[in-house]
Write a protein that holds these residues in place. Sequence first.
Motif, PDB file in Angstrom:
ATOM      1  N   CYS A 110       7.142  17.498  27.608  1.00  0.00           N
ATOM      2  CA  CYS A 110       5.921  16.695  27.593  1.00  0.00           C
ATOM      3  C   CYS A 110       4.767  17.613  28.010  1.00  0.00           C
ATOM      4  CB  CYS A 110       6.044  15.501  28.532  1.00  0.00           C
ATOM      5  SG  CYS A 110       4.566  14.467  28.549  1.00  0.00           S
ATOM      6  N   THR A 111       4.013  18.079  27.038  1.00  0.00           N
ATOM      7  CA  THR A 111       2.963  19.067  27.293  1.00  0.00           C
ATOM      8  C   THR A 111       1.956  18.585  28.324  1.00  0.00           C
ATOM      9  OG1 THR A 111       3.220  19.983  25.088  1.00  0.00           O
ATOM     10  CG2 THR A 111       1.146  20.455  26.224  1.00  0.00           C
ATOM     11  N   PHE A 112       1.425  17.374  28.151  1.00  0.00           N
ATOM     12  CA  PHE A 112       0.394  16.890  29.073  1.00  0.00           C
ATOM     13  C   PHE A 112       0.938  16.778  30.499  1.00  0.00           C
ATOM     14  CE2 PHE A 112      -1.742  13.673  31.544  1.00  0.00           C
ATOM     15  CZ  PHE A 112      -3.039  14.148  31.519  1.00  0.00           C
ATOM     16  N   CYS A 113       2.054  16.094  30.678  1.00  0.00           N
ATOM     17  CA  CYS A 113       2.573  15.883  32.039  1.00  0.00           C
ATOM     18  C   CYS A 113       3.031  17.194  32.679  1.00  0.00           C
ATOM     19  CB  CYS A 113       3.708  14.866  32.043  1.00  0.00           C
ATOM     20  SG  CYS A 113       3.188  13.190  31.600  1.00  0.00           S
ATOM     21  N   CYS A 114       3.663  18.046  31.910  1.00  0.00           N
ATOM     22  CA  CYS A 114       4.087  19.331  32.455  1.00  0.00           C
ATOM     23  C   CYS A 114       2.883  20.166  32.861  1.00  0.00           C
ATOM     24  CB  CYS A 114       4.958  20.074  31.453  1.00  0.00           C
ATOM     25  SG  CYS A 114       5.561  21.653  32.106  1.00  0.00           S
ATOM     26  N   SER A 115       1.895  20.242  31.992  1.00  0.00           N
ATOM     27  CA  SER A 115       0.712  21.057  32.289  1.00  0.00           C
ATOM     28  C   SER A 115      -0.081  20.484  33.453  1.00  0.00           C
ATOM     29  CB  SER A 115      -0.179  21.156  31.051  1.00  0.00           C
ATOM     30  OG  SER A 115       0.497  21.807  30.008  1.00  0.00           O
ATOM     31  N   SER A 116      -0.282  19.180  33.468  1.00  0.00           N
ATOM     32  CA  SER A 116      -1.086  18.587  34.538  1.00  0.00           C
ATOM     33  C   SER A 116      -0.365  18.682  35.878  1.00  0.00           C
ATOM     34  CB  SER A 116      -1.467  17.145  34.207  1.00  0.00           C
ATOM     35  OG  SER A 116      -0.342  16.316  34.042  1.00  0.00           O
ATOM     36  N   HIS A 117       0.899  18.338  35.931  1.00  0.00           N
ATOM     37  CA  HIS A 117       1.604  18.381  37.211  1.00  0.00           C
ATOM     38  C   HIS A 117       1.922  19.810  37.646  1.00  0.00           C
ATOM     39  CE1 HIS A 117       1.593  14.132  37.936  1.00  0.00           C
ATOM     40  NE2 HIS A 117       1.703  14.016  36.614  1.00  0.00           N
ATOM     41  N   SER A 118       2.012  20.734  36.697  1.00  0.00           N
ATOM     42  CA  SER A 118       2.101  22.148  37.071  1.00  0.00           C
ATOM     43  C   SER A 118       0.823  22.562  37.793  1.00  0.00           C
ATOM     44  CB  SER A 118       2.314  23.029  35.834  1.00  0.00           C
ATOM     45  OG  SER A 118       3.606  22.841  35.306  1.00  0.00           O
ATOM     46  N   ALA A 119      -0.313  22.158  37.260  1.00  0.00           N
ATOM     47  CA  ALA A 119      -1.596  22.464  37.915  1.00  0.00           C
ATOM     48  C   ALA A 119      -1.694  21.778  39.269  1.00  0.00           C
ATOM     49  CB  ALA A 119      -2.763  22.045  37.016  1.00  0.00           C
ATOM     50  N   PHE A 120      -1.255  20.512  39.338  1.00  0.00           N
ATOM     51  CA  PHE A 120      -1.316  19.775  40.599  1.00  0.00           C
ATOM     52  C   PHE A 120      -0.440  20.450  41.649  1.00  0.00           C
ATOM     53  CE2 PHE A 120      -1.877  15.491  38.127  1.00  0.00           C
ATOM     54  CZ  PHE A 120      -3.023  15.965  37.527  1.00  0.00           C
ATOM     55  N   ALA A 121       0.734  20.926  41.234  1.00  0.00           N
ATOM     56  CA  ALA A 121       1.624  21.628  42.159  1.00  0.00           C
ATOM     57  C   ALA A 121       1.015  22.963  42.568  1.00  0.00           C
ATOM     58  CB  ALA A 121       2.998  21.848  41.515  1.00  0.00           C
ATOM     59  N   ALA A 122       0.528  23.701  41.600  1.00  0.00           N
ATOM     60  CA  ALA A 122       0.024  25.056  41.853  1.00  0.00           C
ATOM     61  C   ALA A 122      -1.099  25.077  42.879  1.00  0.00           C
ATOM     62  CB  ALA A 122      -0.435  25.702  40.549  1.00  0.00           C
ATOM     63  N   VAL A 123      -2.015  24.115  42.797  1.00  0.00           N
ATOM     64  CA  VAL A 123      -3.132  24.123  43.746  1.00  0.00           C
ATOM     65  C   VAL A 123      -2.701  23.721  45.152  1.00  0.00           C
ATOM     66  CG1 VAL A 123      -4.878  23.760  41.950  1.00  0.00           C
ATOM     67  CG2 VAL A 123      -3.969  21.783  43.215  1.00  0.00           C
ATOM     68  N   GLN A 124      -1.477  23.213  45.290  1.00  0.00           N
ATOM     69  CA  GLN A 124      -0.987  22.785  46.606  1.00  0.00           C
ATOM     70  C   GLN A 124       0.129  23.672  47.155  1.00  0.00           C
ATOM     71  OE1 GLN A 124      -1.055  18.265  47.080  1.00  0.00           O
ATOM     72  NE2 GLN A 124      -0.820  18.517  44.859  1.00  0.00           N
ATOM     73  N   LEU A 125       0.537  24.670  46.395  1.00  0.00           N
ATOM     74  CA  LEU A 125       1.584  25.596  46.826  1.00  0.00           C
ATOM     75  C   LEU A 125       0.972  26.966  47.091  1.00  0.00           C
ATOM     76  CD1 LEU A 125       4.332  24.641  44.212  1.00  0.00           C
ATOM     77  CD2 LEU A 125       4.367  24.101  46.665  1.00  0.00           C
ATOM     78  N   ASP A 126       1.394  27.608  48.170  1.00  0.00           N
ATOM     79  CA  ASP A 126       0.849  28.918  48.522  1.00  0.00           C
ATOM     80  C   ASP A 126       1.007  29.935  47.396  1.00  0.00           C
ATOM     81  OD1 ASP A 126       0.057  27.986  51.006  1.00  0.00           O
ATOM     82  OD2 ASP A 126       1.843  28.733  52.033  1.00  0.00           O
TER      83      ASP A 126
ATOM     84  N   PRO B 148      -4.551  18.757  26.181  1.00  0.00           N
ATOM     85  CA  PRO B 148      -5.236  20.051  26.102  1.00  0.00           C
ATOM     86  C   PRO B 148      -4.213  21.183  26.127  1.00  0.00           C
ATOM     87  CG  PRO B 148      -6.289  18.637  27.732  1.00  0.00           C
ATOM     88  CD  PRO B 148      -5.010  17.959  27.317  1.00  0.00           C
ATOM     89  N   GLN B 149      -4.505  22.248  25.417  1.00  0.00           N
ATOM     90  CA  GLN B 149      -3.563  23.358  25.322  1.00  0.00           C
ATOM     91  C   GLN B 149      -3.800  24.454  26.359  1.00  0.00           C
ATOM     92  OE1 GLN B 149      -0.804  23.226  23.192  1.00  0.00           O
ATOM     93  NE2 GLN B 149      -1.610  21.148  23.190  1.00  0.00           N
ATOM     94  N   ARG B 150      -5.019  24.558  26.875  1.00  0.00           N
ATOM     95  CA  ARG B 150      -5.344  25.629  27.821  1.00  0.00           C
ATOM     96  C   ARG B 150      -5.042  25.191  29.249  1.00  0.00           C
ATOM     97  NH1 ARG B 150     -11.226  27.392  27.242  1.00  0.00           N
ATOM     98  NH2 ARG B 150     -11.398  25.287  28.035  1.00  0.00           N
ATOM     99  N   PRO B 151      -4.271  25.961  29.997  1.00  0.00           N
ATOM    100  CA  PRO B 151      -3.940  25.586  31.379  1.00  0.00           C
ATOM    101  C   PRO B 151      -5.177  25.319  32.246  1.00  0.00           C
ATOM    102  CG  PRO B 151      -2.576  27.429  30.688  1.00  0.00           C
ATOM    103  CD  PRO B 151      -3.595  27.205  29.592  1.00  0.00           C
ATOM    104  N   GLU B 152      -6.247  26.064  32.020  1.00  0.00           N
ATOM    105  CA  GLU B 152      -7.441  25.878  32.843  1.00  0.00           C
ATOM    106  C   GLU B 152      -8.093  24.510  32.635  1.00  0.00           C
ATOM    107  OE1 GLU B 152      -8.612  28.580  29.310  1.00  0.00           O
ATOM    108  OE2 GLU B 152      -6.917  28.401  30.674  1.00  0.00           O
ATOM    109  N   ASP B 153      -7.792  23.840  31.530  1.00  0.00           N
ATOM    110  CA  ASP B 153      -8.345  22.509  31.299  1.00  0.00           C
ATOM    111  C   ASP B 153      -7.781  21.469  32.265  1.00  0.00           C
ATOM    112  OD1 ASP B 153      -9.918  23.465  29.229  1.00  0.00           O
ATOM    113  OD2 ASP B 153      -8.472  22.907  27.675  1.00  0.00           O
TER     114      ASP B 153
END
Length: 180
Positions: free
Chosen positions: A62-78, A160-165
């Motif tokens: 699931c591109t949207f959920c994987c990308s969004s929750h990857s970003a959500f995790a990344a900003v909260q993990l050292d 969106p396809q770009r991780p920064e989005d």
Amino acid sequence: MAYIDLGVDEHEFPGITGPMRFRPETAQPLNMLAEILLRAPHSLPPGERELIAAYVSGLNECTFCCSSHSAFAAVQLDAGMSLVDKVRADLDSAQVSPKLRALLHIAGAVQQSGRAVTAELIDAARAEGADDVEIHDTVLIAAAFCMFNRYVDGLGTFAPQRPEDYLPMASRIVEQGYGV
């Protein structure tokens, strides 16, 4: 373009946000569930719980959920996105705690089938220090994200396809939560 008219600009409301705008009466309990599972006080930090969501969403492609929750995790993990990417690419060599690795193995089993979760997986998580609430919530996060992934992809929503989005969404979730 989504399979149904969600009544919103899909670029402004991508992924799950469009269907949630379309049916706010169903969005409210879904957002409440996400808020409790991913952000409420817990022995597992929010970044680790978001990582479980991202991991399962990646397994479900699931591109949207994987990308969004990857970003959500990344900003909260050292270790940020490099850790998220490593977990998604090769869980067994990723630099996560043995407990989190065991919980992610449970989540991966849930993604396959609830029946794929075995007593051995549970015992392995307990041996690494996971308690019953952590095991319960891991199973529920994984099951919920299988549903969320199917909701997003079953309606053919835009991703969106770009991780920064996904970074503005990540900032909003960390600051404001899941809209409850």
